[in-house]
Structure formats: structure tokens, C-alpha cells
Design an enzyme around this catalytic site. Structure first.
Site, PDB file in Angstrom:
ATOM      1  N   ALA A  65       0.834  -1.205   0.000  1.00  9.31           N
ATOM      2  CA  ALA A  65       0.000   0.000   0.000  1.00  9.31           C
ATOM      3  C   ALA A  65       0.871   1.259   0.000  1.00  9.31           C
ATOM      4  CB  ALA A  65      -0.926  -0.002   1.210  1.00  9.31           C
ATOM      5  N   GLU A  74      11.753  -9.437 -10.719  1.00  6.85           N
ATOM      6  CA  GLU A  74      13.148  -9.782 -11.042  1.00  6.85           C
ATOM      7  C   GLU A  74      14.033  -9.700  -9.813  1.00  6.85           C
ATOM      8  OE1 GLU A  74      11.114  -7.743 -12.500  1.00  6.85           O
ATOM      9  OE2 GLU A  74      11.497  -7.489 -14.639  1.00  6.85           O
TER      10      GLU A  74
HETATM   11  N1  THU Z   1       7.133  -4.758 -12.291  1.00  7.53           N
HETATM   12  C1  THU Z   1       7.931  -5.837 -12.172  1.00  7.53           C
HETATM   13  O1  THU Z   1       7.761  -6.681 -11.276  1.00  7.53           O
HETATM   14  N2  THU Z   1       8.929  -5.985 -13.078  1.00  7.53           N
HETATM   15  C2  THU Z   1       9.129  -5.171 -14.140  1.00  7.53           C
HETATM   16  O2  THU Z   1      10.053  -5.384 -14.898  1.00  7.53           O
HETATM   17  C3  THU Z   1       8.231  -4.058 -14.383  1.00  7.53           C
HETATM   18  C4  THU Z   1       7.293  -3.724 -13.278  1.00  7.53           C
HETATM   19  C5  THU Z   1       6.034  -4.623 -11.339  1.00  7.53           C
HETATM   20  C6  THU Z   1       6.169  -3.517 -10.324  1.00  7.53           C
HETATM   21  C7  THU Z   1       4.733  -3.276  -9.961  1.00  7.53           C
HETATM   22  O3  THU Z   1       4.343  -4.222  -8.974  1.00  7.53           O
HETATM   23  C8  THU Z   1       3.965  -3.595 -11.235  1.00  7.53           C
HETATM   24  O4  THU Z   1       4.839  -4.373 -12.043  1.00  7.53           O
HETATM   25  C9  THU Z   1       3.528  -2.371 -12.017  1.00  7.53           C
HETATM   26  O5  THU Z   1       4.596  -1.515 -12.246  1.00  7.53           O
END
Ligand code: THU
Length: 160
Positions: A65, A74
Site C-alpha cells: 500500500a 526480477e
Molecule cells: N514490475 C515488475 O515486477 N517488473 C518489471 O520489470 C516491471 C514492473 C512490477 C512492479 C509493480 O508491482 C507492477 O509491475 C507495475 O509496475
């Protein structure tokens, strides 16, 4: 004046064209999307890393939150691998994502902060990381983090 250009080299493979080990890692990343906690973005990212001994470690985005307190898939995977298998090197990383329509058609590229952490893993391993970005339209295969992160900052800049 001198001008420099960095090129990013990557290849698009149909899923069936991938080598068996790559397919397995991509399927693991797809599976990891189901373990994502993303009640705010509803964008479910899965990552799977392969270690030198073949072990696969999963990660998924874990939101909060208080937005900055969450973590990308990653880095969740890379840090879990480092914490659980510090004696192993990371040789490959696959990423997949799912939204309300299911697995995304466009491959999901890692964010800038994740690229920096990937670079640290690659430097630690001493050899280029194989990076697989999955989309239903195809998988980008990238050899080495430097394709994604030019002008890298690494530990060599820090004096002992
Ligand atoms: N997110 C990832 O886990 N990896 C990425 O390479 C891009 C973005 C996640 C972060 C957040 O929880 C959601 O995707 C939206 O940005």
C-alpha cells in the site's frame, strides 16, 4: 567532439523455437506470475532464474500500500537466489507478465533498478546472463545485461 552510439542486440524467438532449457525457464516465469501479489497495479510479473547447478528460483512482484515498499519480480528472484544459494551463480533470467487479459502479448522488459541488480549478478557470475523476455507474440533472447544497460556503473568505480 566525439559521438558514441550503443546498440541493443536481441533476437525474437517463437516459443517452440526456444531450446528446451529456455522453454523450461520461460514456463517457470509464467508459473511465477500466479504467485504475484499485485492488488494495486493488477500487473502480475513472474521471474525465474537458473543457477549454475540447474536450480530454478522463482520471484514475483510483491506490492505494498506504501508503493515504494513493494518489489519487482526480477529483484525478488535475484535476491532470493542470492540469499538461498550464495555459492551458486545466476546464469539465466526469464520474465513473463499477466494482466486482466492473461499473459501479455508484448514481452515485459525489466525496469531500470532491476537492470542494475541484474548487472551486479552478472558481474558476480563473471559471464553474460542469458535474458528471456516472454510475450505470447514471441520471446526476446538477450545475451548479457550490458545489452540492456549501457554505460554501466559497477563496483570497479569504487576504490577499495
Ligand atoms: N514490475 C515488475 O515486477 N517488473 C518489471 O520489470 C516491471 C514492473 C512490477 C512492479 C509493480 O508491482 C507492477 O509491475 C507495475 O509496475
Amino acid at each position: 567532439m566525439k559521438e558514441f552510439t550503443h546498440e541493443c542486440h536481441y533476437t525474437l524467438y517463437a516459443f517452440d523455437e526456444l531450446a528446451e532449457a529456455d522453454r523450461q525457464l520461460v514456463l517457470s516465469a509464467q508459473e511465477a506470475t500466479k504467485r504475484s501479489y499485485a492488488p494495486y497495479s493488477h500487473f502480475h510479473v513472474g521471474a525465474a532464474v537458473r543457477l549454475t547447478d540447474g536450480t530454478i528460483v522463482l520471484g514475483s512482484n510483491q506490492e505494498n500500500a506504501a508503493f515504494p515498499s513493494g518489489l519487482c519480480a526480477e529483484r525478488t528472484a535475484l535476491f532470493a537466489a542470492g540469499a538461498q544459494h550464495p555459492e551458486q551463480s545466476i546464469v539465466a533470467l526469464a520474465i513473463a507478465a499477466a494482466d486482466a487479459d492473461g499473459l501479455t502479448s508484448i514481452p515485459t522488459p525489466p525496469c531500470g533498478a532491476c537492470r542494475q541488480v541484474m548487472l551486479e549478478s552478472e558481474t558476480r557470475a563473471g559471464s553474460p546472463m542469458r535474458i528471456l523476455l516472454y510475450g505470447t507474440q514471441g520471446t526476446y533472447v538477450i545475451e548479457g545485461v550490458k545489452q540492456l544497460l549501457p554505460l554501466t556503473f559497477d563496483g570497479s568505480f569504487l576504490k577499495e
